[in-house]
Design an enzyme around this catalytic site. Structure first.
Site, mmCIF file in Angstrom:
data_model
loop_
_atom_site.group_PDB
_atom_site.id
_atom_site.type_symbol
_atom_site.label_atom_id
_atom_site.label_comp_id
_atom_site.label_asym_id
_atom_site.label_seq_id
_atom_site.Cartn_x
_atom_site.Cartn_y
_atom_site.Cartn_z
ATOM 1 N N VAL A 108 0.843 -1.213 0.000
ATOM 2 C CA VAL A 108 0.000 0.000 0.000
ATOM 3 C C VAL A 108 0.875 1.259 0.000
ATOM 4 O O VAL A 108 0.397 2.362 0.273
ATOM 5 C CB VAL A 108 -0.931 -0.012 1.252
ATOM 6 C CG1 VAL A 108 -1.899 -1.186 1.187
ATOM 7 C CG2 VAL A 108 -0.131 -0.035 2.555
ATOM 8 N N HIS A 124 -4.564 -4.181 -2.290
ATOM 9 C CA HIS A 124 -4.958 -3.843 -0.917
ATOM 10 C C HIS A 124 -5.070 -2.339 -0.686
ATOM 11 O O HIS A 124 -5.010 -1.883 0.445
ATOM 12 C CB HIS A 124 -3.974 -4.479 0.081
ATOM 13 C CG HIS A 124 -4.009 -5.967 0.060
ATOM 14 N ND1 HIS A 124 -2.951 -6.746 0.442
ATOM 15 C CD2 HIS A 124 -4.990 -6.830 -0.324
ATOM 16 C CE1 HIS A 124 -3.278 -8.028 0.309
ATOM 17 N NE2 HIS A 124 -4.499 -8.106 -0.158
ATOM 18 N N CYS A 132 -14.066 8.431 3.277
ATOM 19 C CA CYS A 132 -14.984 8.478 4.427
ATOM 20 C C CYS A 132 -15.443 7.053 4.717
ATOM 21 O O CYS A 132 -15.320 6.168 3.882
ATOM 22 C CB CYS A 132 -16.157 9.408 4.171
ATOM 23 S SG CYS A 132 -17.102 9.020 2.730
ATOM 24 N N GLY A 196 8.972 -11.213 -2.655
ATOM 25 C CA GLY A 196 8.854 -10.644 -1.313
ATOM 26 C C GLY A 196 7.510 -10.804 -0.649
ATOM 27 O O GLY A 196 7.005 -9.867 -0.034
#
Ligand code: BV8
Length: 255
Positions: A108, A124, A132, A196
């Site tokens: 992210v 993700h 919101c 990874g």
């Protein structure tokens, strides 16, 4: 680097050169050498007493919105202070040898975008974006400094709901379009490089097996074995920031 098998580096270069459609599927390990702790290591320092698995949930947020907001604000600051590492940059360079190369990332942190990758699917979400609570208003590139003195978490200026990070929490569905496109690519690619990831988090972690079952070649880059290792044809054992530049050097030798 001493344990990196030169024959496997050569074979990786050969398979990339032969591939038409390449997918690079990445996890937190590709950002480790940028100084961003892997998810499991995210319990360092201030956050050592908190379990990321509990903070990265709707219940965790509703239980203590300020704590979870501050955990993400701390990680946003960290991510913005760090830079892509040679592993991210090598993945961009691989685009020159494949007809089509897509990065599917669980991360992210925006580092693939900042390195210059042209096709990135974020499974993700992205920590620099907030929304919101019911998701109807999105704030890209959130600046924590701007709202320094407001009550945390801030409220949405459109609907007054609590703001939250625009990431996928445990128990939440992944973005539908991103997931469908990722499965389509896994089913149709010639080669998947898995870089990874411990392969613990579903449904993302099922992509390498989908690729393998559909006939793709699968290579893992990781300093240690993972849940993916048994699915890969072979493993380049090492840090991606060291291994991937070796693969690019091998490709350059062949042109
Ligand atoms: C869903 C964003 C269903 C947030 C993340 C029980 C209860 C509830 C859910 C479940 C359950 N059992 C299973 C589930 C499903 C759950 C899941 O998989 N849980 C696991 C942990 C058991 N999944 C979900 O909840 C997903 N949603 O299933 O929804 C649904 C269906 C219908 C309707 C409603 C709901 C959502 C999962 C997404 C969670 N969000 N991130 C945030 O970041 O704060 S996941 C988060 O953890 C990261 O993004 C990352 O994806 C993941 C960690 O994985 P890795 O990236 O692999 O990182 P890790 O630290 O584990 O490993 C690092 C690797 O790098 C290691 O192998 C290491 O050796 C290697 N490495 C280290 N250094 C290097 C290196 N490699 C190369 N070079 C180096 N230098």
């Amino acid at each position: 680097m001493s344990e990196l098998n030169p024959e496997l580096v050569e074979r990786t270069a050969q398979w990339i050169a032969e591939a038409g459609v390449v997918v690079v599927f990445t996890g937190a390990g590709v950002s480790a050498e940028s100084g961003i702790p892997t998810f499991r290591e995210a319990r360092s320092g201030l956050w050592a007493k908190y379990d990321p698995m509990r903070l990265a949930t709707v219940d965790g947020f509703l239980n203590d919105p300020r704590l979870v907001w501050e955990w993400y604000a701390y990680r946003r600051k960290l991510v913005r202070e760090k830079e892509p590492n040679p592993g991210h940059v090598s993945i961009v360079e691989l685009e020159g040898w494949a007809d089509e190369l897509t990065v599917i990332t669980q991360n992210v942190d925006s580092l693939h975008h900042r390195a210059g990758s042209t096709n990135v699917i974020e499974l993700h979400g992205n920590i620099t974006r907030v929304k919101c609570f019911n998701g109807s208003h999105v704030y890209p590139d959130w600046n924590d400094e701007a709202g320094k003195d407001v009550e945390l978490p801030p409220l949405c200026e459109h609907c007054a709901q609590l703001l939250r990070p625009d990431v996928v929490w445990f128990g939440e569905q992944l973005p539908a379009g991103a997931l469908e496109e990722s499965f389509r690519l896994a089913e149709s690619c010639d080669l998947m490089l898995v870089v990874g990831t411990s392969g613990n988090v579903q449904p993302a972690a099922s992509l390498p097996a989908v690729a393998r079952e559909a006939g793709a070649r699968v290579i893992e880059v990781n300093p240690e074995a993972s849940e993916i290792t048994h699915t890969a044809h072979f493993m380049l054992r090492g840090a991606s920031g060291e291994v991937l530049p070796e693969v690019v050097r091998e490709l350059r030798k062949r042109t």
